[in-house]
Design a protein around this motif. Sequence first.
Motif, PDB file in Angstrom:
ATOM      1  N   UNK A 218       0.844  -1.195   0.000  1.00 49.77           N
ATOM      2  CA  UNK A 218       0.000   0.000   0.000  1.00 49.77           C
ATOM      3  C   UNK A 218       0.877   1.241   0.000  1.00 49.77           C
ATOM      4  N   UNK A 219       0.522   2.218  -0.825  1.00 50.01           N
ATOM      5  CA  UNK A 219       1.245   3.486  -0.838  1.00 50.01           C
ATOM      6  C   UNK A 219       0.242   4.621  -0.670  1.00 50.01           C
ATOM      7  N   UNK A 220       0.725   5.757  -0.205  1.00 54.07           N
ATOM      8  CA  UNK A 220      -0.140   6.913   0.026  1.00 54.07           C
ATOM      9  C   UNK A 220      -0.819   7.335  -1.277  1.00 54.07           C
ATOM     10  N   UNK A 221      -0.128   7.157  -2.400  1.00 55.28           N
ATOM     11  CA  UNK A 221      -0.676   7.558  -3.696  1.00 55.28           C
ATOM     12  C   UNK A 221      -1.925   6.765  -4.064  1.00 55.28           C
ATOM     13  N   UNK A 222      -2.106   5.599  -3.451  1.00 51.80           N
ATOM     14  CA  UNK A 222      -3.284   4.772  -3.737  1.00 51.80           C
ATOM     15  C   UNK A 222      -4.539   5.273  -3.022  1.00 51.80           C
ATOM     16  N   UNK A 223      -4.352   6.159  -2.032  1.00 53.15           N
ATOM     17  CA  UNK A 223      -5.454   6.550  -1.151  1.00 53.15           C
ATOM     18  C   UNK A 223      -5.987   7.925  -1.542  1.00 53.15           C
ATOM     19  N   UNK A 224      -7.308   8.022  -1.670  1.00 53.44           N
ATOM     20  CA  UNK A 224      -7.936   9.309  -1.965  1.00 53.44           C
ATOM     21  C   UNK A 224      -7.469  10.357  -0.946  1.00 53.44           C
TER      22      UNK A 224
END
Length: 278
Positions: A218-224
């Motif tokens: 999981x990366x921050x870029x995946x999260x709205x």
Amino acid sequence: MVSITFSDLEDFEFMTAQLTKVTDYPKRVKSDREALKVSIAIEPYDTRMCYLISQCLALLGTTYEKRWMDQLLKSTYYFQDQDEIAEISAIARNIGDGNIDDIPGASRYSNRHDLLLEAAVSCIEQGGTISFDSFLRFRTGPYRSLLASLIGEAIDEYKLEQEYQNFVQALRILLKSRDTVTKRAILVFNGSYHLYNATGQVLTCQEGLRIEDLPNGLSVEDIDPDILLPLLVAAPEEIHFYTDDNEEGLAQTIRNVFEERIYFFPYCMSKILFSGNH
């Protein structure tokens, strides 16, 4: 006279039962259980009767759809797990029945059984004796080709769903690792999202997420970044969600991640929510 021979008793009985419903049986239909043979009198040539027989034959052909789907998944795509096969087959049927409408060109699958009917009409109009096994083997090519495309679409949908479930699970793990910063968050959606704390102030990320805080994959870029990320950072004990559309994409994700922490209310109730603050 048209005769249809079978190698399987169940197929013979299915066809006989269907013909009984649509013809003046036993006047026109003769069934030979020992020979697994059904004969239907259509003299003089009766277009309507030929079509009714064809419908019965095509309907019997559709009973093989699940079997063919399973064969495709095992022999072409090498799936072995029965649960996976059942799930992908179910997705394929949903696509084929028009229950999943975000797939380009999916409408062509909803009429796939017409291909079986066309093949059946061609056989019945020729008259004589028809082997059902030969019908399945040599006359259903266009239908089975479309079925193969449908299975391919279903596999893509299945993989996307697996990726989504992995994503949701990673977010749940992240949420459980967080300490609560805001006891209650207020989420409002009516075409656009607005996020507040319990006093009506806009809720944003007061801190970021460190890479080491994130579960593997999981990366921050995946999260709205505007709604989901602030909620994960705040890790509220309760989310009061005001909306008339809790099936919207982000809404579903929030519900799946926060589970029992989320409470839904009609959007109209949000209009008086902060009336004393504005």
